[in-house]
Design an enzyme around this catalytic site. Structure first.
Site, PDB file in Angstrom:
ATOM      1  N   HIS A   1     105.689  -2.935 -50.489  1.00 22.79           N
ATOM      2  CA  HIS A   1     104.344  -3.247 -50.017  1.00 22.79           C
ATOM      3  C   HIS A   1     103.283  -2.289 -50.540  1.00 22.79           C
ATOM      4  O   HIS A   1     102.154  -2.309 -50.045  1.00 22.79           O
ATOM      5  CB  HIS A   1     104.308  -3.280 -48.485  1.00 22.79           C
ATOM      6  CG  HIS A   1     104.815  -4.561 -47.913  1.00 22.79           C
ATOM      7  ND1 HIS A   1     103.989  -5.598 -47.555  1.00 22.79           N
ATOM      8  CD2 HIS A   1     106.071  -4.985 -47.674  1.00 22.79           C
ATOM      9  CE1 HIS A   1     104.708  -6.604 -47.098  1.00 22.79           C
ATOM     10  NE2 HIS A   1     105.972  -6.258 -47.157  1.00 22.79           N
TER      11      HIS A   1
ATOM     12  N   ASP B   1      99.530  -2.574 -37.891  1.00 19.66           N
ATOM     13  CA  ASP B   1      99.392  -3.962 -37.441  1.00 19.66           C
ATOM     14  C   ASP B   1     100.591  -4.807 -37.858  1.00 19.66           C
ATOM     15  O   ASP B   1     100.964  -5.745 -37.153  1.00 19.66           O
ATOM     16  CB  ASP B   1      98.109  -4.572 -38.008  1.00 19.66           C
ATOM     17  CG  ASP B   1      96.863  -4.065 -37.303  1.00 19.66           C
ATOM     18  OD1 ASP B   1      96.978  -3.533 -36.182  1.00 19.66           O
ATOM     19  OD2 ASP B   1      95.766  -4.192 -37.871  1.00 19.66           O
TER      20      ASP B   1
ATOM     21  N   GLU C   1      90.151  -2.670 -32.372  1.00 19.63           N
ATOM     22  CA  GLU C   1      89.868  -2.832 -33.796  1.00 19.63           C
ATOM     23  C   GLU C   1      88.668  -3.754 -33.970  1.00 19.63           C
ATOM     24  O   GLU C   1      88.492  -4.710 -33.204  1.00 19.63           O
ATOM     25  CB  GLU C   1      91.061  -3.425 -34.551  1.00 19.63           C
ATOM     26  CG  GLU C   1      92.095  -2.412 -34.973  1.00 19.63           C
ATOM     27  CD  GLU C   1      93.083  -2.951 -35.984  1.00 19.63           C
ATOM     28  OE1 GLU C   1      93.929  -2.176 -36.440  1.00 19.63           O
ATOM     29  OE2 GLU C   1      93.008  -4.153 -36.321  1.00 19.63           O
TER      30      GLU C   1
END
Length: 386
Positions: A101, A166, A278
């Site tokens: 990632h 997240d 957020e």
């Protein structure tokens, strides 16, 4: 004395870093499928499938093929690889790869060796939950392990880490080599602020244990060090009692000043404040429901899109969450009302959900095109492959 829970997983084997360049040379000192490292057999793959997979990442912007890919069965094989690079007449680059990632080729090693850390997970990696009088509850975790699995194992004991990202289908080592930031960071700091101890392989191939009091320079360099100071082989992560449910809200704004002021107010609330905050933008190029989560119903989406058109294609959203369990189940609704009472969102555009703690933490990535479902006890996890 440290007390390990019965039925806990055995100690993990290794933790990864995103990238660890040993040197700048891209020359390859051998052509066979085994490193010339004496009597230690180290399994390397040089076939097209292995090299191609290690030449790409989530960003799909950088493409650098290695000369070989190492699938280690132990930490010692990684140590020997790094020592070999230091002692070789023509050094080579080594990069540790987790779930791929990275976004700018940080886990690639052009002309060198990429270490596929997931191979350790198939050879005895794990997560161990423990308690001690001085440290409280903590988990020793292999960096090849995903945060989703740290959550699963912790909840078997009613515990969970305090800080998250997240998206939980990232590796522990990958996020600790960056920072690990999410909506809990205002309250607990990023994930790197909630680590008690590390084991690290240095650039010279030394294997060291470090903490804020022991080899502290290495400890603080490696945490958030983007893989430039060593490969972490163990992380001891802070745990606390886990909540069971979450009141999850999204508040819509059309005024930027009010939006930022309310964010600052929420993260400054010291008594009965939120557990997660957020902010985000909503535009006609980023619809209300997106890859992060499918929060809104079809009718909610239609209302938001209508407002978006009326407000020149730009709105603002605050996502706020308050956790609860049986200890405050009778008062949680009043706590939430007090929390948002003085905020300045558009009155008709407050959206609420009551979900389990797990459903909130694993919200990002559901519904991906490539899913691998596994069943563990009463849990079903969807592993999304980037």
């Amino acid at each position: 004395m440290v007390h390990s829970f019965p039925n806990s997983s055995p100690p993990f084997v290794v933790l990864l870093m995103i990238s660890f360049p040993i040197c700048c040379s891209s020359s390859w000192p051998w052509t066979s499928g085994t490193l010339p490292s004496g009597d230690l057999p180290i399994r390397l793959r040089t076939d097209l499938d292995a090299v191609t997979a290690a030449s790409n990442d989530y960003g799909n912007l950088v493409h650098e093929p290695p000369s070989a890919v190492l699938y280690p069965s132990s930490v010692q094989e990684i140590v020997d690889l790094i020592k070999l690079s230091n002692n070789c007449s023509t050094p080579f680059t080594v990069a540790a790869r987790g779930r791929g990632h990275s976004v700018r080729g940080q886990a690639m090693a052009g002309g060198g060796v990429v270490v596929e850390m997931a191979a350790l997970s198939r050879n005895g990696g794990g997560i161990r939950v423990s308690w001690s009088p001085s440290l409280g509850y903590y988990a020793d975790v292999g960096g090849e392990e995903m945060w989703a699995d740290v959550l699963r194992v912790g909840l078997e004991h009613g515990l969970a880490p305090v800080s998250w990202t997240d998206y939980l289908y990232l590796t522990v080592g990958g996020t600790l080599s960056n920072a690990g930031i999410s909506g809990q960071s205002f309250l607990h700091g990023p994930q790197i602020s909630n680590v008690l101890e590390l084991d690290v392989i240095t650039g010279q191939g030394d294997f060291l244990t470090c903490s804020k009091d022991n080899n502290s320079e290495l400890f603080f360099a490696v945490l958030g060090g983007l893989g430039q100071f060593g490969i972490i082989t163990r992380a001891r992560i802070v745990l606390q009692k886990a909540p069971t449910r979450a009141k999850w809200m999204r508040l819509i704004y059309n005024d930027f000043t009010m939006f930022t002021r309310d964010q600052e107010h929420l993260i400054s609330t010291n008594i009965n404040g939120p557990n997660y905050v957020e902010g985000s933008l909503i535009t006609d190029q980023s619809p209300p429901n997106n890859w992060r989560s499918s929060f809104y119903s079809p009718s909610d989406q239609a209302n938001i899109l209508s407002l978006l058109l009326a407000k020149q294609g730009l709105l603002y959203s605050i996502e706020v969450v308050k956790y609860y369990d049986n200890t405050n189940i009778d008062t949680i609704d009043q706590e939430v009302e007090l929390l948002v009472k003085d905020l300045n969102f558009i009155p008709a555009f407050v959206f609420k959900k009551d979900v389990s703690f797990v459903d909130f933490l694993t919200r990002v990535g559901r519904g991906g095109e490539k899913e691998e479902e596994t069943q563990t006890g009463s849990w079903k996890w969807k592993h999304i492959h980037g």
